[in-house]
Design a protein around this motif. Sequence first.
Motif, PDB file in Angstrom:
ATOM      1  N   THR A  37       4.661   8.855 -10.153  1.00 15.82           N
ATOM      2  CA  THR A  37       4.219   9.035 -11.539  1.00 15.82           C
ATOM      3  C   THR A  37       3.773  10.467 -11.787  1.00 15.82           C
ATOM      4  O   THR A  37       4.212  11.105 -12.741  1.00 15.82           O
ATOM      5  CB  THR A  37       3.031   8.094 -11.861  1.00 15.82           C
ATOM      6  OG1 THR A  37       3.401   6.765 -11.546  1.00 15.82           O
ATOM      7  CG2 THR A  37       2.648   8.182 -13.319  1.00 15.82           C
TER       8      THR A  37
ATOM      9  N   THR B  32      -1.316   9.997   4.568  1.00 21.35           N
ATOM     10  CA  THR B  32      -1.602   8.640   4.117  1.00 21.35           C
ATOM     11  C   THR B  32      -0.817   7.632   4.951  1.00 21.35           C
ATOM     12  O   THR B  32      -1.360   6.630   5.415  1.00 21.35           O
ATOM     13  CB  THR B  32      -1.220   8.497   2.630  1.00 21.35           C
ATOM     14  OG1 THR B  32      -1.973   9.439   1.885  1.00 21.35           O
ATOM     15  CG2 THR B  32      -1.524   7.102   2.119  1.00 21.35           C
TER      16      THR B  32
ATOM     17  N   LYS C 116       0.835  -1.211   0.000  1.00 21.25           N
ATOM     18  CA  LYS C 116       0.000   0.000   0.000  1.00 21.25           C
ATOM     19  C   LYS C 116       0.870   1.260   0.000  1.00 21.25           C
ATOM     20  O   LYS C 116       0.586   2.220  -0.706  1.00 21.25           O
ATOM     21  CB  LYS C 116      -0.939   0.010   1.210  1.00 21.25           C
ATOM     22  CG  LYS C 116      -2.187  -0.818   1.010  1.00 21.25           C
ATOM     23  CD  LYS C 116      -3.110  -0.627   2.215  1.00 21.25           C
ATOM     24  CE  LYS C 116      -3.883  -1.899   2.502  1.00 21.25           C
ATOM     25  NZ  LYS C 116      -4.274  -2.015   3.906  1.00 21.25           N
TER      26      LYS C 116
ATOM     27  N   GLU D 282      -1.127   6.094 -18.602  1.00 24.31           N
ATOM     28  CA  GLU D 282      -0.520   7.423 -18.569  1.00 24.31           C
ATOM     29  C   GLU D 282       0.942   7.386 -19.004  1.00 24.31           C
ATOM     30  O   GLU D 282       1.476   8.376 -19.509  1.00 24.31           O
ATOM     31  CB  GLU D 282      -0.650   8.020 -17.157  1.00 24.31           C
ATOM     32  CG  GLU D 282      -0.311   9.497 -17.106  1.00 24.31           C
ATOM     33  CD  GLU D 282      -0.586  10.120 -15.744  1.00 24.31           C
ATOM     34  OE1 GLU D 282      -1.760  10.277 -15.399  1.00 24.31           O
ATOM     35  OE2 GLU D 282       0.371  10.454 -15.033  1.00 24.31           O
TER      36      GLU D 282
ATOM     37  N   PHE E 185       4.161   5.186  -5.519  1.00 25.44           N
ATOM     38  CA  PHE E 185       4.311   5.061  -6.968  1.00 25.44           C
ATOM     39  C   PHE E 185       3.402   6.035  -7.704  1.00 25.44           C
ATOM     40  O   PHE E 185       3.817   6.666  -8.679  1.00 25.44           O
ATOM     41  CB  PHE E 185       4.004   3.629  -7.413  1.00 25.44           C
ATOM     42  CG  PHE E 185       4.278   3.410  -8.870  1.00 25.44           C
ATOM     43  CD1 PHE E 185       5.579   3.224  -9.311  1.00 25.44           C
ATOM     44  CD2 PHE E 185       3.254   3.432  -9.796  1.00 25.44           C
ATOM     45  CE1 PHE E 185       5.845   3.056 -10.657  1.00 25.44           C
ATOM     46  CE2 PHE E 185       3.516   3.265 -11.145  1.00 25.44           C
ATOM     47  CZ  PHE E 185       4.813   3.069 -11.582  1.00 25.44           C
ATOM     48  N   VAL E 186       2.169   6.187  -7.214  1.00 25.02           N
ATOM     49  CA  VAL E 186       1.261   7.152  -7.842  1.00 25.02           C
ATOM     50  C   VAL E 186       1.861   8.554  -7.737  1.00 25.02           C
ATOM     51  O   VAL E 186       1.888   9.314  -8.702  1.00 25.02           O
ATOM     52  CB  VAL E 186      -0.130   7.099  -7.181  1.00 25.02           C
ATOM     53  CG1 VAL E 186      -0.980   8.276  -7.615  1.00 25.02           C
ATOM     54  CG2 VAL E 186      -0.823   5.795  -7.533  1.00 25.02           C
ATOM     55  N   MET E 187       2.385   8.887  -6.559  1.00 25.24           N
ATOM     56  CA  MET E 187       2.992  10.206  -6.388  1.00 25.24           C
ATOM     57  C   MET E 187       4.227  10.336  -7.276  1.00 25.24           C
ATOM     58  O   MET E 187       4.498  11.396  -7.828  1.00 25.24           O
ATOM     59  CB  MET E 187       3.384  10.418  -4.927  1.00 25.24           C
ATOM     60  CG  MET E 187       2.228  10.159  -3.989  1.00 25.24           C
ATOM     61  SD  MET E 187       1.857  11.560  -2.967  1.00 25.24           S
ATOM     62  CE  MET E 187       0.326  11.063  -2.211  1.00 25.24           C
TER      63      MET E 187
ATOM     64  N   GLY F 146      -4.630  11.964 -11.086  1.00 22.03           N
ATOM     65  CA  GLY F 146      -4.018  10.750 -10.562  1.00 22.03           C
ATOM     66  C   GLY F 146      -4.170  10.608  -9.049  1.00 22.03           C
ATOM     67  O   GLY F 146      -4.367   9.511  -8.532  1.00 22.03           O
ATOM     68  N   LEU F 147      -4.078  11.752  -8.345  1.00 19.29           N
ATOM     69  CA  LEU F 147      -4.100  11.662  -6.886  1.00 19.29           C
ATOM     70  C   LEU F 147      -5.506  11.494  -6.321  1.00 19.29           C
ATOM     71  O   LEU F 147      -5.677  10.854  -5.287  1.00 19.29           O
ATOM     72  CB  LEU F 147      -3.458  12.906  -6.277  1.00 19.29           C
ATOM     73  CG  LEU F 147      -1.940  12.973  -6.365  1.00 19.29           C
ATOM     74  CD1 LEU F 147      -1.445  14.214  -5.644  1.00 19.29           C
ATOM     75  CD2 LEU F 147      -1.301  11.733  -5.741  1.00 19.29           C
TER      76      LEU F 147
ATOM     77  N   ALA G 203       2.390   1.570  -3.379  1.00 21.75           N
ATOM     78  CA  ALA G 203       1.430   2.020  -4.391  1.00 21.75           C
ATOM     79  C   ALA G 203       1.187   3.519  -4.280  1.00 21.75           C
ATOM     80  O   ALA G 203       1.207   4.236  -5.285  1.00 21.75           O
ATOM     81  CB  ALA G 203       0.113   1.263  -4.229  1.00 21.75           C
ATOM     82  N   ALA G 204       0.980   4.000  -3.039  1.00 31.03           N
ATOM     83  CA  ALA G 204       0.762   5.435  -2.865  1.00 31.03           C
ATOM     84  C   ALA G 204       1.991   6.202  -3.345  1.00 31.03           C
ATOM     85  O   ALA G 204       1.881   7.211  -4.048  1.00 31.03           O
ATOM     86  CB  ALA G 204       0.468   5.751  -1.397  1.00 31.03           C
TER      87      ALA G 204
ATOM     88  N   TRP H 190      -4.994   2.832 -15.189  1.00 32.76           N
ATOM     89  CA  TRP H 190      -4.735   4.221 -15.589  1.00 32.76           C
ATOM     90  C   TRP H 190      -3.250   4.571 -15.584  1.00 32.76           C
ATOM     91  O   TRP H 190      -2.763   5.286 -16.456  1.00 32.76           O
ATOM     92  CB  TRP H 190      -5.506   5.206 -14.706  1.00 32.76           C
ATOM     93  CG  TRP H 190      -4.927   5.360 -13.325  1.00 32.76           C
ATOM     94  CD1 TRP H 190      -5.212   4.603 -12.237  1.00 32.76           C
ATOM     95  CD2 TRP H 190      -3.944   6.305 -12.909  1.00 32.76           C
ATOM     96  NE1 TRP H 190      -4.474   5.016 -11.166  1.00 32.76           N
ATOM     97  CE2 TRP H 190      -3.691   6.058 -11.544  1.00 32.76           C
ATOM     98  CE3 TRP H 190      -3.250   7.341 -13.544  1.00 32.76           C
ATOM     99  CZ2 TRP H 190      -2.761   6.802 -10.812  1.00 32.76           C
ATOM    100  CZ3 TRP H 190      -2.328   8.073 -12.816  1.00 32.76           C
ATOM    101  CH2 TRP H 190      -2.087   7.808 -11.459  1.00 32.76           C
ATOM    102  N   ASP H 191      -2.533   4.054 -14.586  1.00 33.08           N
ATOM    103  CA  ASP H 191      -1.133   4.459 -14.444  1.00 33.08           C
ATOM    104  C   ASP H 191      -0.332   3.975 -15.649  1.00 33.08           C
ATOM    105  O   ASP H 191       0.454   4.726 -16.243  1.00 33.08           O
ATOM    106  CB  ASP H 191      -0.575   3.884 -13.140  1.00 33.08           C
ATOM    107  CG  ASP H 191       0.586   4.698 -12.617  1.00 33.08           C
ATOM    108  OD1 ASP H 191       1.420   5.107 -13.430  1.00 33.08           O
ATOM    109  OD2 ASP H 191       0.657   4.904 -11.393  1.00 33.08           O
TER     110      ASP H 191
ATOM    111  N   GLU I  58      -6.643   7.895  -5.597  1.00 30.53           N
ATOM    112  CA  GLU I  58      -5.709   7.288  -4.654  1.00 30.53           C
ATOM    113  C   GLU I  58      -5.995   7.785  -3.229  1.00 30.53           C
ATOM    114  O   GLU I  58      -6.022   7.012  -2.279  1.00 30.53           O
ATOM    115  CB  GLU I  58      -4.273   7.637  -5.076  1.00 30.53           C
ATOM    116  CG  GLU I  58      -3.179   7.211  -4.114  1.00 30.53           C
ATOM    117  CD  GLU I  58      -3.041   5.707  -3.981  1.00 30.53           C
ATOM    118  OE1 GLU I  58      -3.323   5.017  -4.985  1.00 30.53           O
ATOM    119  OE2 GLU I  58      -2.670   5.233  -2.902  1.00 30.53           O
TER     120      GLU I  58
ATOM    121  N   GLN J 251      -8.305   6.623   1.150  1.00 35.48           N
ATOM    122  CA  GLN J 251      -7.547   6.596   2.393  1.00 35.48           C
ATOM    123  C   GLN J 251      -8.399   6.797   3.640  1.00 35.48           C
ATOM    124  O   GLN J 251      -7.999   6.439   4.716  1.00 35.48           O
ATOM    125  CB  GLN J 251      -6.417   7.625   2.379  1.00 35.48           C
ATOM    126  CG  GLN J 251      -5.461   7.491   1.210  1.00 35.48           C
ATOM    127  CD  GLN J 251      -4.724   6.176   1.201  1.00 35.48           C
ATOM    128  OE1 GLN J 251      -4.649   5.482   2.204  1.00 35.48           O
ATOM    129  NE2 GLN J 251      -4.166   5.807   0.050  1.00 35.48           N
TER     130      GLN J 251
END
Lengths: 482, 332
Positions: A83, A449, A73, B70, A79-81, B110-111, A76-77, B66-67, B114, B118
């Motif tokens: 990207t 997070t 988790k 992108e 990795f999104v940031m 994107g955020l 993943a968080a 999606w990632d 995600e 939370q």
Amino acid sequence: MGPIIPLNAVSPVWAASLSPKLASRMQFGWTISVHIIFASLSIGLAPFIIYFTWKDVRTSEQRYARLRSFWVKVFAAGFVMGTVTGIPMSFQFGTNFPQFAEVAGELIGGPLAFEAKMAFFLEAVFLGVLLYGRDRVEDRTYLISSVLVGFGAWLSGFWILIVNAWMQTPRGYEMVTRNGMEVAKLTDPFAAFLTPRMPWMYVHMMNASVISVALLVAGVSAYIVWKKPDTEAWNTALKMAVVLLIVSAPFQAVHGDAYGRHVEETQPQKFAAMEAHYETGQADLHLLAFPKSPEALTDPRAENLVTVSLPAVGSFLASGGDFDAEIIGLNEYDENPPVALVFWSFRFMVGLGFLFIGLALWGGYLMYRGRLSDNTRYLKAMIAASPLGYAALLTGWYVTEIGRQPWVIQDELRTSEAVSSTLTGTEATLTLVGFVVVYVGLVLTALYTLKWLIREELQLLGVRESSEGRWHGPLPGVSDDD
Amino acid sequence: MMTDSLLPVDTYLVESLPEIWFGAVLFALGMYVVLDGFDFGIGILYATRTDEHERETFLSAFGPVWDANEVWLVAFGTMLLAAFPRVYSRLLADNYLVAIGVVLALVFRGLGPELREQRNDERWKRYTDYAFVGGSVFAPLLFGMLAGRWLFGEATLPVVLTGVGLVAVSVVTGAAFLAAKTEPGLASELRTYGIGATLAYLSGVIVLLGTVVLTDAGGAADTVLSLPVAAVVALSVAVGLIGSVLARRGQYRAWLASALALPTLLTILVAILLYPTIYPPTGLLVREVVVSPLALNLVTVLGFPVLLLVLWYFKFLYGVFSGPIEGEGYGG
């Protein structure tokens, strides 16, 4: 082409706008500082994720499933940031430093494209499987997905550092005129990709990422162990992080010492700035250096400092054994980097590096005595140290990047020549403010997070805020209403 | 030199390699517009849902892919840089605020999902939903405007219409993608939006091209009046109408296939409008701005096999997550 929004609308910004060059550099520095934290989080977490997934699939033990689930988790968080903050990085070569992109395009375009195609796709695709596919694919495919995600992270570091190392020690090209502009033409791909700096940088950065994440994992584990000492999973994680630290922290010091000699040989100006060494000749090593006057903070010439110095040891370290070695000083150059930033950043990084060795050895001793999870003082120290790996990593990059100034490509292209000529100060200031606001929010949400994930984990472990643990009182930083 | 024996230094591996790379760059652009396009569509259509379960369903469709989608934007940008560095630098530097706007919109898009997962808090969910929907609208709008600037320079109306067109076509593919993966009740609501967006998109393209002919924006009038452009437009209209009929009949998988053809045709249209220049407002030609033979040969030999591998990854990914949407929400 003209700006697309009416400038009257932003007249307060207009009045306060910075120069395009300064704003562009601040913007790039700020966005890369945030981005690199998430990029190195992926790199450093990769070995943990692979190990936990492997143990989970192999042993089906509850503790590994739990650790895998928690850290995937976080991964993943992160990795999104990584990207969403990474896309602005590659765009800014074009938006803010188009002359750099054009001059170096043949040399950096290939590695950047390989990074996207070989690494980013690998990570993004198989992270999808790792996050959502536990029940959709077989164990083996799942484990392979974790390995591929980790491999992707390390491979992306490889390609991006090829680009950066080339900017430090450019090789394998010649300057030619194309469309009325002097640009670098690739002549030897091996020389251009495997520059002298590349192996040093790769090892140092990958290990720095491992250290940073080991400290983060140790800090989180220490906190949970402190709250719930009998948790099997988090005691395992704590031990694993400390073991990793015992290996990686001393290695970084030994490696860094040799890396410094390499910098002295290949970028003497940067080395001189790191040591505030002005006069060519024998160099002392300043272990500690404090300014006598406020001006010395921004220009730490040796004569303005109260220093604890080892005479001639600077020469000894830089040359690998010769106390009389002549070290080139900053006075040889017309234009120097901001010496103070480089000098203090370097000391900050090295100081933290020694602190990490101390923490690793202390942890090793406690582990040997079998008292790792009982020693409250150690647990507290590790909690406090959890963000410090990133502090060292960032200041290390400031040494590398600010120390290369005034050049963007060492001895070939100045940063001032790389900045867009069509960019206005207003536009640049506007986007700088935008990035600062958005990224501050982003960093805060990343921290929240992590906090929520820890809270959730504590609840799973049955720790209630009023329960008996070592902590009597509310959870630090967690209020009742959130 | 070691490379002499491995790669030709002064000649391209094949004579037409610069044109092949023009095609490869446009291919990456097409992949981005098609794949992230339906992600944007999901984000925009998300605004029409108020039911928590339906929202979670949308996010479940969006989450795993999606990632990776992108990343095609990064592939497009870096391939453009690797083969045509001047175009990359000029395009982004000349359109500074639009380009930065795109990346900031992508940050929010994107955020949003995600962060939404939370915590369980109505207000928090509302704010993260704003980020998701707002980012999903502005990212294609601004990216389309960037493409418009690439093709037509500063002509405001065509630039804005290109942006709006990309938003519309994203809604079409998003609606078709969701309809193919969800239950019939929701799907029939989605097709209404999808058909509306199809008609808006097709008329938008025709108005755009009409404006370009009338004003000769970016000097593109002659190209627009050529046979290839007419063919692509006619094909788009046919595909759009067929897709709408398929949607009406509830044949959602077939509708999805035809819907994905629309952004593909749009990318082909962009390619026709560009070539043989590669940044029409500057008049730069593909052959003028391409990198030297050794550099291009190298990225070809190392890059093209990987591109095939990447296509296989996507086949694998969409295979794993094919079929109806399962699970609750983004977190899986």
